[in-house]
Scaffold this motif. Structure first.
Motif, PDB file in Angstrom:
ATOM      1  N   ILE A 163     -12.378  15.716  -0.395  1.00 58.30           N
ATOM      2  CA  ILE A 163     -13.647  15.639  -1.125  1.00 58.30           C
ATOM      3  C   ILE A 163     -13.386  15.727  -2.623  1.00 58.30           C
ATOM      4  O   ILE A 163     -13.948  14.975  -3.421  1.00 58.30           O
ATOM      5  CB  ILE A 163     -14.604  16.762  -0.669  1.00 58.30           C
ATOM      6  N   ALA A 164     -12.504  16.649  -3.004  1.00 60.66           N
ATOM      7  CA  ALA A 164     -12.181  16.810  -4.424  1.00 60.66           C
ATOM      8  C   ALA A 164     -11.457  15.588  -4.974  1.00 60.66           C
ATOM      9  O   ALA A 164     -11.673  15.187  -6.114  1.00 60.66           O
ATOM     10  CB  ALA A 164     -11.325  18.062  -4.616  1.00 60.66           C
ATOM     11  N   ASN A 165     -10.606  14.976  -4.163  1.00 61.28           N
ATOM     12  CA  ASN A 165      -9.778  13.866  -4.636  1.00 61.28           C
ATOM     13  C   ASN A 165     -10.467  12.506  -4.569  1.00 61.28           C
ATOM     14  O   ASN A 165     -10.180  11.622  -5.380  1.00 61.28           O
ATOM     15  CB  ASN A 165      -8.479  13.798  -3.828  1.00 61.28           C
ATOM     16  N   PHE A 166     -11.345  12.322  -3.589  1.00 63.08           N
ATOM     17  CA  PHE A 166     -11.936  11.001  -3.375  1.00 63.08           C
ATOM     18  C   PHE A 166     -13.427  10.940  -3.705  1.00 63.08           C
ATOM     19  O   PHE A 166     -14.012   9.859  -3.664  1.00 63.08           O
ATOM     20  CB  PHE A 166     -11.728  10.557  -1.922  1.00 63.08           C
ATOM     21  N   GLY A 167     -14.045  12.059  -4.020  1.00 64.91           N
ATOM     22  CA  GLY A 167     -15.457  12.064  -4.350  1.00 64.91           C
ATOM     23  C   GLY A 167     -15.704  12.555  -5.754  1.00 64.91           C
ATOM     24  O   GLY A 167     -14.829  13.101  -6.426  1.00 64.91           O
ATOM     25  N   GLY A 168     -16.917  12.352  -6.235  1.00 64.68           N
ATOM     26  CA  GLY A 168     -17.279  12.870  -7.546  1.00 64.68           C
ATOM     27  C   GLY A 168     -17.141  11.851  -8.652  1.00 64.68           C
ATOM     28  O   GLY A 168     -16.623  10.748  -8.477  1.00 64.68           O
ATOM     29  N   ARG A 169     -17.599  12.226  -9.812  1.00 65.17           N
ATOM     30  CA  ARG A 169     -17.594  11.330 -10.966  1.00 65.17           C
ATOM     31  C   ARG A 169     -16.170  10.894 -11.312  1.00 65.17           C
ATOM     32  O   ARG A 169     -15.252  11.702 -11.386  1.00 65.17           O
ATOM     33  CB  ARG A 169     -18.225  12.054 -12.156  1.00 65.17           C
ATOM     34  N   LEU A 184       0.828  -1.203   0.000  1.00 64.09           N
ATOM     35  CA  LEU A 184       0.000   0.000   0.000  1.00 64.09           C
ATOM     36  C   LEU A 184       0.865   1.255   0.000  1.00 64.09           C
ATOM     37  O   LEU A 184       1.965   1.275   0.539  1.00 64.09           O
ATOM     38  CB  LEU A 184      -0.915   0.033   1.231  1.00 64.09           C
ATOM     39  N   ALA A 185       0.343   2.312  -0.616  1.00 65.37           N
ATOM     40  CA  ALA A 185       0.957   3.636  -0.575  1.00 65.37           C
ATOM     41  C   ALA A 185      -0.142   4.646  -0.255  1.00 65.37           C
ATOM     42  O   ALA A 185      -1.324   4.372  -0.470  1.00 65.37           O
ATOM     43  CB  ALA A 185       1.614   3.975  -1.910  1.00 65.37           C
ATOM     44  N   GLU A 186       0.238   5.783   0.289  1.00 66.11           N
ATOM     45  CA  GLU A 186      -0.746   6.802   0.619  1.00 66.11           C
ATOM     46  C   GLU A 186      -1.438   7.282  -0.655  1.00 66.11           C
ATOM     47  O   GLU A 186      -0.789   7.782  -1.572  1.00 66.11           O
ATOM     48  CB  GLU A 186      -0.075   7.979   1.331  1.00 66.11           C
ATOM     49  N   ARG A 187      -2.741   7.144  -0.706  1.00 66.41           N
ATOM     50  CA  ARG A 187      -3.492   7.474  -1.917  1.00 66.41           C
ATOM     51  C   ARG A 187      -3.763   8.969  -2.017  1.00 66.41           C
ATOM     52  O   ARG A 187      -3.918   9.661  -1.004  1.00 66.41           O
ATOM     53  CB  ARG A 187      -4.819   6.722  -1.940  1.00 66.41           C
ATOM     54  N   THR A 188      -3.836   9.448  -3.252  1.00 70.82           N
ATOM     55  CA  THR A 188      -4.167  10.853  -3.504  1.00 70.82           C
ATOM     56  C   THR A 188      -5.486  11.001  -4.246  1.00 70.82           C
ATOM     57  O   THR A 188      -5.913  12.113  -4.522  1.00 70.82           O
ATOM     58  CB  THR A 188      -3.052  11.531  -4.317  1.00 70.82           C
ATOM     59  N   SER A 189      -6.135   9.886  -4.573  1.00 69.16           N
ATOM     60  CA  SER A 189      -7.419   9.947  -5.263  1.00 69.16           C
ATOM     61  C   SER A 189      -8.199   8.663  -5.004  1.00 69.16           C
ATOM     62  O   SER A 189      -7.613   7.631  -4.641  1.00 69.16           O
ATOM     63  CB  SER A 189      -7.237  10.154  -6.770  1.00 69.16           C
ATOM     64  N   GLY A 190      -9.509   8.741  -5.201  1.00 67.39           N
ATOM     65  CA  GLY A 190     -10.357   7.596  -4.948  1.00 67.39           C
ATOM     66  C   GLY A 190     -10.549   6.722  -6.173  1.00 67.39           C
ATOM     67  O   GLY A 190     -10.172   7.085  -7.290  1.00 67.39           O
ATOM     68  N   GLU A 191     -11.155   5.570  -5.944  1.00 68.33           N
ATOM     69  CA  GLU A 191     -11.471   4.645  -7.019  1.00 68.33           C
ATOM     70  C   GLU A 191     -12.975   4.614  -7.244  1.00 68.33           C
ATOM     71  O   GLU A 191     -13.749   4.647  -6.283  1.00 68.33           O
ATOM     72  CB  GLU A 191     -10.970   3.238  -6.679  1.00 68.33           C
ATOM     73  N   PRO A 192     -13.419   4.544  -8.486  1.00 65.48           N
ATOM     74  CA  PRO A 192     -14.857   4.503  -8.772  1.00 65.48           C
ATOM     75  C   PRO A 192     -15.536   3.346  -8.040  1.00 65.48           C
ATOM     76  O   PRO A 192     -15.009   2.236  -7.993  1.00 65.48           O
ATOM     77  CB  PRO A 192     -14.904   4.303 -10.293  1.00 65.48           C
ATOM     78  N   GLY A 193     -16.690   3.638  -7.454  1.00 69.78           N
ATOM     79  CA  GLY A 193     -17.461   2.613  -6.779  1.00 69.78           C
ATOM     80  C   GLY A 193     -17.034   2.317  -5.363  1.00 69.78           C
ATOM     81  O   GLY A 193     -17.648   1.488  -4.687  1.00 69.78           O
ATOM     82  N   THR A 194     -15.983   2.969  -4.865  1.00 70.16           N
ATOM     83  CA  THR A 194     -15.516   2.746  -3.498  1.00 70.16           C
ATOM     84  C   THR A 194     -16.137   3.771  -2.567  1.00 70.16           C
ATOM     85  O   THR A 194     -16.166   4.963  -2.867  1.00 70.16           O
ATOM     86  CB  THR A 194     -13.983   2.838  -3.423  1.00 70.16           C
ATOM     87  N   TYR A 195     -16.637   3.308  -1.424  1.00 71.89           N
ATOM     88  CA  TYR A 195     -17.283   4.176  -0.439  1.00 71.89           C
ATOM     89  C   TYR A 195     -16.262   4.609   0.606  1.00 71.89           C
ATOM     90  O   TYR A 195     -15.681   3.768   1.306  1.00 71.89           O
ATOM     91  CB  TYR A 195     -18.433   3.442   0.247  1.00 71.89           C
ATOM     92  N   TYR A 196     -16.057   5.921   0.728  1.00 72.67           N
ATOM     93  CA  TYR A 196     -15.024   6.439   1.623  1.00 72.67           C
ATOM     94  C   TYR A 196     -15.603   7.146   2.843  1.00 72.67           C
ATOM     95  O   TYR A 196     -16.642   7.805   2.770  1.00 72.67           O
ATOM     96  CB  TYR A 196     -14.119   7.427   0.874  1.00 72.67           C
ATOM     97  N   TRP A 197     -14.884   6.982   3.956  1.00 69.49           N
ATOM     98  CA  TRP A 197     -15.151   7.752   5.172  1.00 69.49           C
ATOM     99  C   TRP A 197     -13.936   8.625   5.450  1.00 69.49           C
ATOM    100  O   TRP A 197     -12.797   8.178   5.311  1.00 69.49           O
ATOM    101  CB  TRP A 197     -15.394   6.832   6.371  1.00 69.49           C
ATOM    102  N   PHE A 198     -14.185   9.870   5.873  1.00 70.65           N
ATOM    103  CA  PHE A 198     -13.129  10.743   6.365  1.00 70.65           C
ATOM    104  C   PHE A 198     -13.278  10.846   7.882  1.00 70.65           C
ATOM    105  O   PHE A 198     -14.393  10.913   8.398  1.00 70.65           O
ATOM    106  CB  PHE A 198     -13.232  12.158   5.786  1.00 70.65           C
ATOM    107  N   ALA A 199     -12.154  10.882   8.592  1.00 69.64           N
ATOM    108  CA  ALA A 199     -12.180  11.053  10.048  1.00 69.64           C
ATOM    109  C   ALA A 199     -11.109  12.059  10.439  1.00 69.64           C
ATOM    110  O   ALA A 199     -10.017  12.073   9.857  1.00 69.64           O
ATOM    111  CB  ALA A 199     -11.944   9.724  10.755  1.00 69.64           C
ATOM    112  N   PHE A 200     -11.425  12.898  11.421  1.00 68.06           N
ATOM    113  CA  PHE A 200     -10.447  13.902  11.847  1.00 68.06           C
ATOM    114  C   PHE A 200     -10.514  14.071  13.358  1.00 68.06           C
ATOM    115  O   PHE A 200     -11.579  14.270  13.936  1.00 68.06           O
ATOM    116  CB  PHE A 200     -10.700  15.255  11.169  1.00 68.06           C
ATOM    117  N   ASP A 201      -9.332  13.979  13.992  1.00 66.32           N
ATOM    118  CA  ASP A 201      -9.192  14.236  15.426  1.00 66.32           C
ATOM    119  C   ASP A 201      -8.329  15.479  15.589  1.00 66.32           C
ATOM    120  O   ASP A 201      -7.167  15.491  15.181  1.00 66.32           O
ATOM    121  CB  ASP A 201      -8.557  13.044  16.132  1.00 66.32           C
ATOM    122  N   TYR A 202      -8.900  16.522  16.176  1.00 66.92           N
ATOM    123  CA  TYR A 202      -8.221  17.817  16.268  1.00 66.92           C
ATOM    124  C   TYR A 202      -7.490  17.966  17.593  1.00 66.92           C
ATOM    125  O   TYR A 202      -8.055  17.739  18.661  1.00 66.92           O
ATOM    126  CB  TYR A 202      -9.245  18.935  16.105  1.00 66.92           C
TER     127      TYR A 202
END
Length: 282
Positions: free
Chosen positions: A107-113, A39-57
């Motif tokens: 959102i721009a990298n992992f979401g959208g068409r 695995l490598a740190e991804r910069t974009s999503g794959e079609p059909g994959t459901y993503y969750w974002f999580a943030f701890d401040y």
């Protein structure tokens, strides 16, 4: 006889003791078994994959961490697609604007068409209320109270079970912090201590330690598992569309899905020191 088993091994038998064995939550060996060299740190999503974002401040005293994660379709296995960390100081605290910009970029990298499907965003209930309201107008946002009660127990149980069963994976550089003792996510996991409570148990860090990367991944893992994607690869009717009233939503069902992409914004001058490049040079 008065020594704890792990302490006796170290002091009397001169045997190296895994810090996780002494702390009682997870061992370093168990955590490192979840590191996937492929695995490598991804910069974009794959079609059909459901993503969750999580943030701890964390602001100043703690670290801040943001994760993008997804459950492998048809299984309960979870992949950490990327894990970014910021280390704030009194002179340069991590700004809330940094959090907002990071989420907008993902959102721009992992979401959208042509990319993935944003299933939801989970945020700290108390420290990111403004961010929650901002993104909650368009996306499903979960406010997580990881310091309280059953939610914290549920997260600790699920995270421990998935690490021990090797059903959660991350890249060797996920959340890496250069120049610190717990530079990797696995080392932070091994440094956690198990605390028994009236409702079960939870994990915590020692006075000199941190748990922010684990909390972030733990929140994302919990919501990935509680919202598993369909077992079959079906094209959803609505992709990342803003929330609407029932009538509008029914009308949208008759049309093609809207991607709902939000343009990324820069984060320069927002404070805090980020480890690595969250945007992968994109």
């Amino acid at each position: 006889k008065l020594l704890l088993p792990a302490e006796a091994k170290r002091v009397l038998d001169n045997i190296w003791v895994d810090p996780g064995e002494e702390n009682g939550y997870l061992t370093l060996e168990e955590a490192e078994a979840c590191v996937d060299p492929s695995l490598a740190e991804r910069t974009s999503g794959e079609p059909g994959t459901y993503y969750w974002f999580a943030f701890d401040y964390g602001g100043v005293h703690d670290r801040s961490a943001g994760a993008v994660m997804h459950a492998v379709r048809g299984t309960d296995e979870v992949v950490v697609d990327r894990l970014d960390v910021w280390v704030g100081t009194h002179q340069s605290p991590v700004q809330i604007a940094t959090v907002d910009s990071w989420i907008e970029k993902q959102i721009a990298n992992f979401g959208g068409r042509g990319h993935g499907i944003i299933q939801g965003i989970v945020l700290d209930r108390y420290q990111l209320e403004g961010t929650s309201q901002k993104f909650g107008r368009q996306y499903h946002v979960e406010a997580f109270d990881y310091d309280g009660g059953k939610a914290n127990q549920r997260m600790a149980e699920r995270f421990r079970q998935h690490v021990q069963s090797k059903k959660v994976r991350w890249s060797p550089t996920a959340g890496f912090i250069s120049g610190v003792e717990d530079d990797t996510l696995a080392k932070e996991i091994a440094g956690l201590v198990l605390k028994t409570t009236s409702y079960g148990y939870r994990f915590d860090h020692k006075t000199s330690g941190f748990s922010d990367r684990v909390v972030t991944v733990g929140m994302g893992l919990l919501h990935c598992l509680e919202n598993l994607p369909p077992a079959t690869d079906t094209t959803p009717i609505l992709l990342n569309t803003p929330r609407t009233d029932p009538i509008q939503r029914m009308q949208q069902m008759d049309h093609a899905a809207r991607p709902g992409i939000i343009s990324p914004f820069g984060i320069g001058g927002m404070g805090g020191t980020m480890t690595g490049n969250p945007f992968g040079g994109a």
